[in-house]
Write a protein that holds these residues in place. Structure first.
Motif, PDB file in Angstrom:
ATOM      1  N   VAL A 206      60.794 104.366  52.333  1.00 28.97           N
ATOM      2  CA  VAL A 206      61.573 103.890  53.480  1.00 28.97           C
ATOM      3  C   VAL A 206      62.866 103.226  52.997  1.00 28.97           C
ATOM      4  O   VAL A 206      63.941 103.443  53.566  1.00 28.97           O
ATOM      5  CB  VAL A 206      60.741 102.916  54.336  1.00 28.97           C
ATOM      6  CG1 VAL A 206      61.599 102.295  55.441  1.00 28.97           C
ATOM      7  CG2 VAL A 206      59.542 103.624  54.945  1.00 28.97           C
ATOM      8  N   LEU A 207      62.773 102.427  51.926  1.00 28.75           N
ATOM      9  CA  LEU A 207      63.965 101.761  51.385  1.00 28.75           C
ATOM     10  C   LEU A 207      65.052 102.754  51.007  1.00 28.75           C
ATOM     11  O   LEU A 207      66.244 102.475  51.155  1.00 28.75           O
ATOM     12  CB  LEU A 207      63.593 100.926  50.161  1.00 28.75           C
ATOM     13  CG  LEU A 207      63.042  99.519  50.400  1.00 28.75           C
ATOM     14  CD1 LEU A 207      62.572  98.908  49.084  1.00 28.75           C
ATOM     15  CD2 LEU A 207      64.091  98.625  51.051  1.00 28.75           C
ATOM     16  N   LYS A 208      64.644 103.910  50.514  1.00 33.04           N
ATOM     17  CA  LYS A 208      65.605 104.903  50.044  1.00 33.04           C
ATOM     18  C   LYS A 208      66.007 105.905  51.120  1.00 33.04           C
ATOM     19  O   LYS A 208      66.826 106.792  50.872  1.00 33.04           O
ATOM     20  CB  LYS A 208      65.014 105.654  48.847  1.00 33.04           C
ATOM     21  CG  LYS A 208      64.723 104.755  47.646  1.00 33.04           C
ATOM     22  CD  LYS A 208      63.986 105.511  46.553  1.00 33.04           C
ATOM     23  CE  LYS A 208      63.637 104.599  45.388  1.00 33.04           C
ATOM     24  NZ  LYS A 208      62.841 105.309  44.342  1.00 33.04           N
ATOM     25  N   SER A 209      65.446 105.767  52.303  1.00 29.83           N
ATOM     26  CA  SER A 209      65.673 106.777  53.348  1.00 29.83           C
ATOM     27  C   SER A 209      67.032 106.612  54.016  1.00 29.83           C
ATOM     28  O   SER A 209      67.570 105.504  54.132  1.00 29.83           O
ATOM     29  CB  SER A 209      64.576 106.688  54.412  1.00 29.83           C
ATOM     30  OG  SER A 209      64.683 105.474  55.135  1.00 29.83           O
TER      31      SER A 209
ATOM     32  N   ALA B 235      69.950 102.712  60.235  1.00 25.71           N
ATOM     33  CA  ALA B 235      69.525 101.582  61.062  1.00 25.71           C
ATOM     34  C   ALA B 235      70.263 100.313  60.672  1.00 25.71           C
ATOM     35  O   ALA B 235      70.677  99.521  61.540  1.00 25.71           O
ATOM     36  CB  ALA B 235      68.016 101.376  60.922  1.00 25.71           C
ATOM     37  N   ALA B 236      70.440 100.093  59.363  1.00 28.80           N
ATOM     38  CA  ALA B 236      71.164  98.909  58.896  1.00 28.80           C
ATOM     39  C   ALA B 236      72.617  98.957  59.345  1.00 28.80           C
ATOM     40  O   ALA B 236      73.205  97.933  59.737  1.00 28.80           O
ATOM     41  CB  ALA B 236      71.081  98.817  57.374  1.00 28.80           C
TER      42      ALA B 236
ATOM     43  N   GLU C 268      67.555 110.976  65.947  1.00 30.97           N
ATOM     44  CA  GLU C 268      66.821 110.978  64.691  1.00 30.97           C
ATOM     45  C   GLU C 268      65.768 109.867  64.669  1.00 30.97           C
ATOM     46  O   GLU C 268      65.796 108.938  65.470  1.00 30.97           O
ATOM     47  CB  GLU C 268      67.795 110.816  63.520  1.00 30.97           C
ATOM     48  CG  GLU C 268      68.776 111.981  63.391  1.00 30.97           C
ATOM     49  CD  GLU C 268      69.760 111.792  62.249  1.00 30.97           C
ATOM     50  OE1 GLU C 268      69.579 110.862  61.432  1.00 30.97           O
ATOM     51  OE2 GLU C 268      70.733 112.580  62.177  1.00 30.97           O
ATOM     52  N   ASP C 269      64.854 109.973  63.706  1.00 30.72           N
ATOM     53  CA  ASP C 269      63.754 109.010  63.602  1.00 30.72           C
ATOM     54  C   ASP C 269      64.298 107.606  63.365  1.00 30.72           C
ATOM     55  O   ASP C 269      65.017 107.373  62.386  1.00 30.72           O
ATOM     56  CB  ASP C 269      62.827 109.391  62.448  1.00 30.72           C
ATOM     57  CG  ASP C 269      62.220 110.775  62.627  1.00 30.72           C
ATOM     58  OD1 ASP C 269      62.331 111.322  63.738  1.00 30.72           O
ATOM     59  OD2 ASP C 269      61.648 111.288  61.649  1.00 30.72           O
ATOM     60  N   PRO C 270      63.954 106.641  64.204  1.00 28.07           N
ATOM     61  CA  PRO C 270      64.490 105.287  64.054  1.00 28.07           C
ATOM     62  C   PRO C 270      63.597 104.380  63.206  1.00 28.07           C
ATOM     63  O   PRO C 270      62.378 104.533  63.161  1.00 28.07           O
ATOM     64  CB  PRO C 270      64.552 104.779  65.495  1.00 28.07           C
ATOM     65  CG  PRO C 270      63.435 105.504  66.188  1.00 28.07           C
ATOM     66  CD  PRO C 270      63.267 106.832  65.493  1.00 28.07           C
ATOM     67  N   ALA C 271      64.218 103.400  62.575  1.00 24.87           N
ATOM     68  CA  ALA C 271      63.489 102.359  61.842  1.00 24.87           C
ATOM     69  C   ALA C 271      63.103 101.244  62.803  1.00 24.87           C
ATOM     70  O   ALA C 271      63.834 100.939  63.748  1.00 24.87           O
ATOM     71  CB  ALA C 271      64.352 101.807  60.714  1.00 24.87           C
ATOM     72  N   ARG C 272      61.955 100.644  62.525  1.00 25.50           N
ATOM     73  CA  ARG C 272      61.478  99.563  63.382  1.00 25.50           C
ATOM     74  C   ARG C 272      60.528  98.661  62.602  1.00 25.50           C
ATOM     75  O   ARG C 272      60.012  99.047  61.530  1.00 25.50           O
ATOM     76  CB  ARG C 272      60.793 100.108  64.626  1.00 25.50           C
ATOM     77  CG  ARG C 272      59.364 100.594  64.492  1.00 25.50           C
ATOM     78  CD  ARG C 272      59.162 101.862  63.670  1.00 25.50           C
ATOM     79  NE  ARG C 272      59.896 103.003  64.140  1.00 25.50           N
ATOM     80  CZ  ARG C 272      59.428 103.854  65.069  1.00 25.50           C
ATOM     81  NH1 ARG C 272      58.230 103.681  65.572  1.00 25.50           N
ATOM     82  NH2 ARG C 272      60.138 104.901  65.434  1.00 25.50           N
ATOM     83  N   LEU C 273      60.302  97.462  63.120  1.00 28.21           N
ATOM     84  CA  LEU C 273      59.332  96.536  62.545  1.00 28.21           C
ATOM     85  C   LEU C 273      58.021  96.682  63.313  1.00 28.21           C
ATOM     86  O   LEU C 273      58.013  96.654  64.550  1.00 28.21           O
ATOM     87  CB  LEU C 273      59.830  95.090  62.636  1.00 28.21           C
ATOM     88  CG  LEU C 273      61.127  94.791  61.876  1.00 28.21           C
ATOM     89  CD1 LEU C 273      61.573  93.346  62.136  1.00 28.21           C
ATOM     90  CD2 LEU C 273      60.953  95.021  60.371  1.00 28.21           C
TER      91      LEU C 273
END
Length: 495
Positions: free
Chosen positions: A244-247, A253-254, A373-378
């Motif tokens: 995930v860090l490298k995606s 998202a950042a 696209e696929d989103p990042a989330r907590l």
């Protein structure tokens, strides 16, 4: 972006009159200053309590309350009558006063000095009927205020003042809040709409729409080194797999978060909305970005829900320093059971990590809605404990606030395939009654969920707003709740 509560003041104003002479008036001022100082030093009251003056005439009342109106730091006034204060002298000032008022019905001495009490003591300590004279005038003027009764040294009195002062600070900020509606409302949805002009007249906050392109300009201006720095913050703050860090998804998202933050800061916004139906120029729906903006104190509402966004911002102001957290929320699905039925609250992505149990996981998953696209989330669970859900809706002729008291429950089983933050709760008095009453009241599917705040904060806030409040709690019955709604219809049509 939220100012600390100790930057706000409530002014302590004491009522008296010239009838008593200099010696008694000096004692009145001395006692008032002592009480205000003690309240100011109380850990239960997060704002500053500032002794202002003893007012003895109509001109003094008016001048002091007008000064409070124009003060940028004063969020409300504590009024107390040490002696008898003829209430006609308060009329002009109270008619002009526009900030929250709490009437503290107390007295300087805690008990009666049985062996020493004389008429001099009685003349000096007349709160028992001085406050009743003042109370009549405020009621006669139909002015909203809170009444707190008890001795000023009692902790229950200080806690009540603390709750009221938090609500006053939230109301103060809300009246100046700018809400950015990024894109429009989710199409054909009713409850997230409303009269934005009436809302600005009633609450003070403004709601204006901005094109998604206005936000995209800020996103596109974000530099790569800023993205790398924020991803390092993600790594330190959350559980994040190396993949995930490298995606690219996390980098996107950042970049969205940094652009959104710049957009909000540049416009001086305290709250915002977006919708998955209007994301032109963006690679993904803001997930972790909105979660972290809420954690920073911004109000948020999904699908254009500006009322919830504004209310959440005020709630973030009120909850400062309290444990538990507050978040945007949605009633998502039910667990019906013979003994107990539960609600699973969640949203597509946007739940504030302030309510999280433990260290959230930062993940990337597909989102089957919105076409991006696929989103990042907590992703996280929420611990058990007392909580509330609060909804603000536009009923056409008035705004209505609905509160349901609930009990959050630690999930009984794992949810390994649910890639979003979630909270399970049991409603008071039970889920079936609570849902029935909520639907009768017209409550929205979006709410402000809080483990930090309880009903009293929102009761105080609703009274400051001068809006209808319906509470669903342990004592709610559908028959009585229906009657309350019917009675309120008559009241609000009359006034």
């Amino acid at each position: 972006m939220i100012k600390p509560l100790n930057t706000y003041e409530v002014w302590f104003i004491t009522g008296s009159q010239d009838l008593y002479g200099d010696e008694i008036l000096k004692n009145v001022a001395k006692h008032s200053e002592e009480i205000a100082k003690a309240l100011d030093e109380s850990s239960s009251i997060p704002v500053r309590v500032k002794y202002k003056t003893v007012v003895k005439s109509p001109d003094e009342v008016y001048a002091t309350l007008e000064e409070a109106n124009t003060s940028k730091s004063c969020v409300g006034v504590i009024a107390w009558m040490h002696t008898f204060s003829p209430a006609k002298m308060w009329i002009r000032g109270l008619n002009a006063f526009r900030k929250p008022l709490v009437h503290l019905h107390t007295q300087y001495n805690q008990g009666i000095p049985w062996d020493k009490i004389d008429m001099d003591f009685m003349n000096e300590n007349q709160s028992a009927h001085g406050d009743r004279e003042f109370g009549f005038m405020v009621s006669r003027l139909r002015k909203q205020r809170k009444v707190i009764v008890g001795h000023w040294k009692e902790e229950k009195v200080r806690k009540a003042l603390g709750t009221w002062s938090r609500a006053a600070a939230g109301w103060h900020v809300l009246r100046q809040t700018k809400v950015a509606r990024i894109g429009d409302n989710m199409r054909e949805v009713a409850v997230t709409e409303g009269d934005k002009v009436e809302a600005q007249m009633k609450f003070g906050f403004s709601v204006n729409t901005y094109g998604v392109g206005d936000l995209v300009q800020f996103i596109n201006a974000v530099k790569d080194n800023e993205v790398d720095q924020l991803i390092s913050e993600y790594r330190d703050s959350y559980q994040v797999a190396d993949t995930v860090l490298k995606s690219h998804a996390l980098k996107d998202a950042a970049k969205i978060e940094l652009g959104l933050k710049s957009f909000l800061e540049d416009g001086g916004f305290g709250a915002y909305t977006n919708t998955f139906e209007d994301l032109h120029g963006m690679k993904q729906l803001p997930g972790i970005a909105s979660q972290r903006m809420m954690a920073a104190g911004y109000g948020f509402g999904a699908e254009g829900d500006w009322k919830t966004a504004a209310l959440l911002h005020a709630s973030k102001v009120m909850e400062q320093g309290l444990a538990g957290g507050t978040s945007f929320m949605e009633d998502y699905t039910y667990h019906f059971g013979e003994e107990r039925s539960l609600v699973l609250g969640s949203h597509m992505l946007e739940i504030c990590p302030s309510i999280a149990s433990g260290k959230p996981r930062c993940e990337v998953h597909p989102l089957g809605i919105g076409g991006k696209e696929d989103p990042a989330r907590l992703v996280f669970n929420v611990d058990g404990g007392e909580a509330i859900n609060v909804s603000l809706v536009d009923m056409g002729n008035r705004f209505r606030m609905i509160v349901n008291e609930v009990k959050a429950i630690k999930p009984e089983k794992d949810l390994p395939k649910l890639p979003v933050a979630r909270v399970l709760w049991d409603c008071y008095p039970d889920m079936e009654t609570a849902a029935h009453a909520w639907i009768l009241a017209g409550g929205a599917h979006h709410t402000v969920f809080s483990k930090a705040l309880n009903t009293q904060y929102f009761e105080d806030l609703a009274e400051m707003m001068d809006i209808e409040l319906l509470v669903i709690d342990k004592d709610t019955s559908i028959r009585n709740f229906k009657d309350q709604i019917r009675w309120n219809e008559i009241y609000y049509h009359h006034f």
